[in-house]
Design a protein around this motif. Sequence first.
Motif, PDB file in Angstrom:
ATOM      1  N   GLY A 183     -90.560 -89.321  60.790  1.00  0.00           N
ATOM      2  CA  GLY A 183     -90.385 -88.167  59.923  1.00  0.00           C
ATOM      3  C   GLY A 183     -88.951 -88.058  59.450  1.00  0.00           C
ATOM      4  N   PRO A 184     -88.626 -86.979  58.770  1.00  0.00           N
ATOM      5  CA  PRO A 184     -87.260 -86.784  58.262  1.00  0.00           C
ATOM      6  C   PRO A 184     -86.265 -86.593  59.402  1.00  0.00           C
ATOM      7  N   SER A 185     -84.991 -86.774  59.095  1.00  0.00           N
ATOM      8  CA  SER A 185     -83.954 -86.657  60.135  1.00  0.00           C
ATOM      9  C   SER A 185     -82.785 -85.797  59.679  1.00  0.00           C
ATOM     10  N   GLU A 186     -83.022 -84.931  58.704  1.00  0.00           N
ATOM     11  CA  GLU A 186     -81.954 -84.089  58.164  1.00  0.00           C
ATOM     12  C   GLU A 186     -81.308 -83.237  59.255  1.00  0.00           C
ATOM     13  N   TYR A 187     -82.120 -82.796  60.226  1.00  0.00           N
ATOM     14  CA  TYR A 187     -81.608 -81.917  61.288  1.00  0.00           C
ATOM     15  C   TYR A 187     -81.397 -82.668  62.604  1.00  0.00           C
TER      16      TYR A 187
END
Length: 357
Positions: free
Chosen positions: A232-236
């Motif tokens: 999944g995304p890793s922005e945070y």
Amino acid sequence: MRSTPLALLATTDPVLRECAAFDLVVSEPGTVALVHTLSEDATAVRRVVIDANGVISDRWHVLDDGCFSCGIAGDAVNALEEIISMMWPHALAYFPPLAIDPLPLSRVVNEACQDGGLSAHLSSVSAVVDTTAAVEDLLEPITLEERRIASDAPERSIGEAILAQISVADLIVAHGGDGPGGELVEHLRAHDTLLTGDLHDGDVHPLLFGGEHSAAAALARVDPRGVQPWGGPSEYGTWTLDLASTRPFHPARLLDNIELLGAGRLVHRGRFWVPTRPGTICSWEGAGGQVSVGVVGSHPVPAEVSTRLVICGNGDERERLQRAFADSLLTDEELTRDPRSWEATSDELEPWLGAVS
């Protein structure tokens, strides 16, 4: 005769459950909801039935003695059939007791639908999650008892309960938007699990009531033998670590490294095997600072089995996990040993996996 679509919606949050039930019954005419609440001593359940006009009935029922999950499922089937026979709703939403594992419950409900014991078809199994609290709930060592959630296993972490609900779901209702919690949920969502933001929009009704739940697909999502990294995304800062090998764990070194592999703000899923139990596939699962291992099944050919742990987190544990995983595997020298040399009447994992057969 028309079959009533039945959606099962599991959660650990009492406020979300009440809001979701209200949203569903007011957004689509003819929808009825059953909210099941467990008593503090886990011996009785409260059945609250509501529709767009308000509460229709509110009664307590004592659970049958014996198997706890069987008692919950049996009472649910009876209550749901009573609603259908008396009201014949256009759609029926069932909210089981908080923190319940939906897999065994949905299996019983689905079987009742298929054999005629319930005049409905199970259209979906969903998990309702508060993404603003998901990071804390999934990663911190908070028990159900500490959250004052009635359960037959109060020592269980709330993270394990949420993981069980997310893992089996056809649909995840991620209330609270994106952010760190939404990102973590995305990493735990199976590729064939749908995701929606909330239940306020009437467009969610087709997702809940317009399909047909597949028990086989749900089981495949949680089967450790098929575990895989969803990513999944890793922005945070959320990450997924895929630790895989054809080698087994050394039972003694696995026990030595169990804290290094399991401690911390992590969510785990996976499988492993050990040479002292060459015909056994073992499961590995945990969240909220807890890790559980067990026996999943057997494999006739050792070459067909492997060790794989998929771990999600947002801290600095990855290097430690990689070292502990590698150190727990058999070495080159140990791999060359005669398999008969591993034969034993017991091993270090017996307290968790049972006797060596």
